[in-house]
Design a protein around this motif. Structure first.
Motif, PDB file in Angstrom:
ATOM      1  N   ALA A  44       0.826  -1.356   0.077  1.00 27.54           N
ATOM      2  CA  ALA A  44      -0.174   0.043   0.001  1.00 27.54           C
ATOM      3  C   ALA A  44       0.757   1.290   0.025  1.00 27.54           C
ATOM      4  O   ALA A  44       1.674   1.362   0.885  1.00 27.54           O
ATOM      5  CB  ALA A  44      -0.873  -0.015   1.394  1.00 27.54           C
ATOM      6  N   GLN A  45       0.709   1.978  -1.129  1.00 26.10           N
ATOM      7  CA  GLN A  45       1.239   3.251  -1.166  1.00 26.10           C
ATOM      8  C   GLN A  45       3.014   3.252  -1.326  1.00 26.10           C
ATOM      9  O   GLN A  45       3.701   4.081  -0.830  1.00 26.10           O
ATOM     10  CB  GLN A  45       1.153   4.292   0.067  1.00 26.10           C
ATOM     11  N   CYS A  46       3.433   1.927  -2.003  1.00 24.69           N
ATOM     12  CA  CYS A  46       4.666   1.846  -1.988  1.00 24.69           C
ATOM     13  C   CYS A  46       4.855   1.038  -3.284  1.00 24.69           C
ATOM     14  O   CYS A  46       3.831   0.487  -3.891  1.00 24.69           O
ATOM     15  CB  CYS A  46       5.298   0.765  -1.109  1.00 24.69           C
ATOM     16  N   THR A  47       6.021   1.189  -4.067  1.00 22.97           N
ATOM     17  CA  THR A  47       6.211   0.374  -5.105  1.00 22.97           C
ATOM     18  C   THR A  47       6.564  -0.878  -4.961  1.00 22.97           C
ATOM     19  O   THR A  47       7.136  -1.492  -3.908  1.00 22.97           O
ATOM     20  CB  THR A  47       7.571   0.878  -5.940  1.00 22.97           C
ATOM     21  N   ASP A  48       6.117  -1.840  -5.862  1.00 24.74           N
ATOM     22  CA  ASP A  48       6.516  -3.222  -5.679  1.00 24.74           C
ATOM     23  C   ASP A  48       8.123  -3.443  -5.646  1.00 24.74           C
ATOM     24  O   ASP A  48       8.429  -4.452  -4.849  1.00 24.74           O
ATOM     25  CB  ASP A  48       6.050  -4.284  -6.993  1.00 24.74           C
ATOM     26  N   LYS A  49       8.778  -2.671  -6.176  1.00 23.79           N
ATOM     27  CA  LYS A  49      10.307  -2.826  -6.185  1.00 23.79           C
ATOM     28  C   LYS A  49      10.885  -2.668  -4.708  1.00 23.79           C
ATOM     29  O   LYS A  49      11.808  -3.331  -4.212  1.00 23.79           O
ATOM     30  CB  LYS A  49      10.904  -1.780  -7.318  1.00 23.79           C
ATOM     31  N   GLU A  74       6.970  -2.719  17.593  1.00 24.82           N
ATOM     32  CA  GLU A  74       8.469  -1.896  17.479  1.00 24.82           C
ATOM     33  C   GLU A  74       9.269  -2.580  16.767  1.00 24.82           C
ATOM     34  O   GLU A  74       9.992  -2.176  15.782  1.00 24.82           O
ATOM     35  CB  GLU A  74       8.868  -1.592  18.665  1.00 24.82           C
ATOM     36  N   GLN A  75       9.594  -4.092  17.090  1.00 22.98           N
ATOM     37  CA  GLN A  75      10.408  -4.690  16.358  1.00 22.98           C
ATOM     38  C   GLN A  75      10.054  -5.095  14.705  1.00 22.98           C
ATOM     39  O   GLN A  75      11.104  -4.817  13.930  1.00 22.98           O
ATOM     40  CB  GLN A  75      10.497  -6.068  17.275  1.00 22.98           C
ATOM     41  N   LEU A  76       8.815  -5.033  14.577  1.00 25.23           N
ATOM     42  CA  LEU A  76       8.414  -5.371  13.060  1.00 25.23           C
ATOM     43  C   LEU A  76       8.569  -3.880  12.595  1.00 25.23           C
ATOM     44  O   LEU A  76       9.017  -3.912  11.248  1.00 25.23           O
ATOM     45  CB  LEU A  76       7.086  -5.959  13.147  1.00 25.23           C
ATOM     46  N   GLN A  77       8.369  -2.903  13.348  1.00 27.01           N
ATOM     47  CA  GLN A  77       8.354  -1.566  12.550  1.00 27.01           C
ATOM     48  C   GLN A  77       9.934  -1.270  12.088  1.00 27.01           C
ATOM     49  O   GLN A  77      10.177  -0.763  10.872  1.00 27.01           O
ATOM     50  CB  GLN A  77       8.238  -0.429  13.252  1.00 27.01           C
ATOM     51  N   GLU A  78      10.802  -1.909  12.764  1.00 25.57           N
ATOM     52  CA  GLU A  78      12.307  -1.674  12.428  1.00 25.57           C
ATOM     53  C   GLU A  78      12.481  -2.407  11.064  1.00 25.57           C
ATOM     54  O   GLU A  78      13.365  -2.230  10.383  1.00 25.57           O
ATOM     55  CB  GLU A  78      12.999  -2.239  13.354  1.00 25.57           C
ATOM     56  N   GLU A  79      11.872  -3.745  11.013  1.00 20.85           N
ATOM     57  CA  GLU A  79      12.026  -4.515   9.784  1.00 20.85           C
ATOM     58  C   GLU A  79      11.381  -3.817   8.414  1.00 20.85           C
ATOM     59  O   GLU A  79      12.002  -4.187   7.368  1.00 20.85           O
ATOM     60  CB  GLU A  79      11.688  -5.763   9.930  1.00 20.85           C
ATOM     61  N   GLY A  84       6.236   3.290   3.482  1.00 18.55           N
ATOM     62  CA  GLY A  84       5.216   4.080   3.926  1.00 18.55           C
ATOM     63  C   GLY A  84       3.898   3.296   4.867  1.00 18.55           C
ATOM     64  O   GLY A  84       3.976   2.246   4.866  1.00 18.55           O
ATOM     65  N   LEU A  85       3.602   3.995   5.809  1.00 20.89           N
ATOM     66  CA  LEU A  85       2.633   3.722   6.578  1.00 20.89           C
ATOM     67  C   LEU A  85       3.216   2.394   7.534  1.00 20.89           C
ATOM     68  O   LEU A  85       2.394   1.435   7.948  1.00 20.89           O
ATOM     69  CB  LEU A  85       1.427   3.157   5.890  1.00 20.89           C
ATOM     70  N   TYR A  86       4.341   2.310   7.703  1.00 15.87           N
ATOM     71  CA  TYR A  86       5.096   1.217   8.335  1.00 15.87           C
ATOM     72  C   TYR A  86       4.422   0.970   9.896  1.00 15.87           C
ATOM     73  O   TYR A  86       4.069  -0.274  10.271  1.00 15.87           O
ATOM     74  CB  TYR A  86       6.597   1.356   8.416  1.00 15.87           C
ATOM     75  N   LYS A  87       3.856   1.845  10.431  1.00 14.57           N
ATOM     76  CA  LYS A  87       3.474   1.697  11.683  1.00 14.57           C
ATOM     77  C   LYS A  87       2.053   1.000  11.963  1.00 14.57           C
ATOM     78  O   LYS A  87       1.770   0.007  12.488  1.00 14.57           O
ATOM     79  CB  LYS A  87       3.491   2.884  12.805  1.00 14.57           C
TER      80      LYS A  87
END
Length: 235
Positions: A44-49, A74-79, A84-87
């Motif tokens: 979502a809101q990111c390129t496939d690449k 928090e750990q997954l957020q770092e990964e 975008g919208l990683y949280k």
């Protein structure tokens, strides 16, 4: 107002797209339905690449719902921080993994309603998973499909759900999944949002949008339906 293409013109559009993109497929990298589900949520809101770059590292460590469960948000957020919208994605992915683990024995359900009930999964994501992971005919409408189908007058709606319904009525069910990829590839390679390469496009004779931008290109081939290859540097 967009013209309504005749059935024969719709057939020509599909035949031309198939000829242009015979190898079209999902460009997200995945090995299992679960990996595709997670990759699609991340897209979502990111390129496939960019998603593929992140999932190459992510799936090397975690590629089942059970693998993800010990992680904190928090750990997954770092990964996945580079997306975008990683949280929000981190929260949804962990909640989805718990449901899959507790309710579906760690498997991704093949049922649309069950998929759409998962956190972070809407109709588009469900369609992508059903089509690419399980071979169920589906037409996922992303920004590329929305733009291209409206420019080609295969649809006439600003609403993705209505666009999907219109495409499902015009395109044979057996071609839904392929047409989804054809339209995406065309939107990424030729019919881009800004400065579409209309003069390089084999679909120009059938495209009301392109012909309105280039009225001098109304060639006889467009009237007869005989399309000659126009592309010069298509990937």
């Amino acid at each position: 107002m967009r013209p309504k293409p005749k059935r024969v013109q719709t057939k020509k559009i599909l035949e031309t797209l198939e000829r242009m993109y015979p190898e079209a497929k999902c460009e997200l990298h995945f090995r299992t339905p679960f990996e595709l589900l997670i990759a699609t949520i991340l897209s979502a809101q990111c390129t496939d690449k960019r998603v593929n770059e992140v999932t190459a590292r992510l799936f090397a460590k975690y590629n089942t719902p059970e693998d993800f469960l010990p992680l904190t948000e928090e750990q997954l957020q770092e990964e996945i921080r580079g997306l975008g919208l990683y949280k929000n994605k981190s929260r949804n992915i962990l909640a989805t993994c718990r449901i899959l683990y507790e309710k579906y024995d760690g498997k991704v359900p093949k049922d649309r309603k069950a998929l759409e009930a998962l956190p972070g999964v809407g109709r588009k994501t469900a369609n992508v998973v059903l089509s690419n992971a399980f071979g169920v005919p589906a037409l996922a409408v992303d920004t590329h499909v929305q733009r291209v189908s409206n420019r080609l007058a295969l649809a006439d709606s600003e609403n993705p759900l209505e666009t999907e319904r219109q495409l499902m009525r015009k395109i044979p069910r057996s071609q839904w999944s392929k047409a989804h990829h054809w339209l995406i590839w065309h939107g990424r390679r030729i019919c881009v949002a800004r400065k579409p390469r209309c003069l390089d496009c084999d679909l120009l004779p059938y495209c009301w949008y392109g012909r309105s931008r280039h009225p001098k290109e109304r060639r006889k081939s467009g009237e007869s339906g005989d399309v000659h290859s126009r592309s010069k540097d298509r990937p």
